[in-house]
Design a protein around this motif. Structure first.
Motif, PDB file in Angstrom:
ATOM      1  N   ARG A   4     -43.990 -42.503  24.775  1.00  0.00           N
ATOM      2  CA  ARG A   4     -42.537 -42.397  24.641  1.00  0.00           C
ATOM      3  C   ARG A   4     -42.135 -40.960  24.340  1.00  0.00           C
ATOM      4  NH1 ARG A   4     -40.594 -47.518  24.490  1.00  0.00           N
ATOM      5  NH2 ARG A   4     -42.052 -49.128  23.887  1.00  0.00           N
ATOM      6  N   THR A  67     -38.129 -44.958  33.595  1.00  0.00           N
ATOM      7  CA  THR A  67     -39.467 -45.443  33.284  1.00  0.00           C
ATOM      8  C   THR A  67     -40.367 -45.111  34.462  1.00  0.00           C
ATOM      9  OG1 THR A  67     -38.560 -47.276  32.001  1.00  0.00           O
ATOM     10  CG2 THR A  67     -40.852 -47.479  32.702  1.00  0.00           C
ATOM     11  N   LEU A 106     -42.413 -43.504  29.241  1.00  0.00           N
ATOM     12  CA  LEU A 106     -41.046 -43.992  29.125  1.00  0.00           C
ATOM     13  C   LEU A 106     -40.225 -42.849  28.588  1.00  0.00           C
ATOM     14  CD1 LEU A 106     -38.932 -46.245  29.132  1.00  0.00           C
ATOM     15  CD2 LEU A 106     -39.654 -46.802  26.817  1.00  0.00           C
TER      16      LEU A 106
END
Length: 110
Positions: A4, A67, A106
């Motif tokens: 992330r 994503t 992501l």
């Protein structure tokens, strides 16, 4: 587990232009490229030599979420997010710094 990252704009700085996809490091060879676009896409890339690492560099701009998943490289992006991508091949990750773009990422830009 996804990697992330959050992209924030820092006052007084400019973001890189999305006019062309990100550049690879000089020791990497081009395997695929997606010019600036919006929305979802599958991005084809060429096979590499056995043992080569796969590098994925993504530039994005706009409010929304993007994503990126590998095998095949597919992108899901909010309609307001403009993005481009470069895919490269190079030395195995153990022998150099591992970029955050490897694996599944992501990226969220608020």
């Amino acid at each position: 587990m996804p990697i992330r990252a959050t992209a924030d704009t820092v006052p007084g700085t400019t973001q890189p232009s999305l006019r062309k996809p990100p550049e690879l490091d000089p020791e990497e060879s081009l395997a695929g490229r997606q010019k600036v676009t919006t929305g979802n896409a599958n991005v084809p890339y060429s096979k590499g030599k056995k043992g080569d690492a796969l590098t994925i560099a993504v530039s994005c701009q706009g409010k929304g979420k993007i994503t990126v998943a590998v095998r095949p490289v597919s992108v899901e992006a909010s309609p307001a997010v403009h993005w481009s991508m470069t895919i490269g091949r190079g030395a195995p990750a153990q022998s150099r710094r591992m970029p955050a773009e490897l694996g599944q990422a992501l990226l969220t830009q608020e």
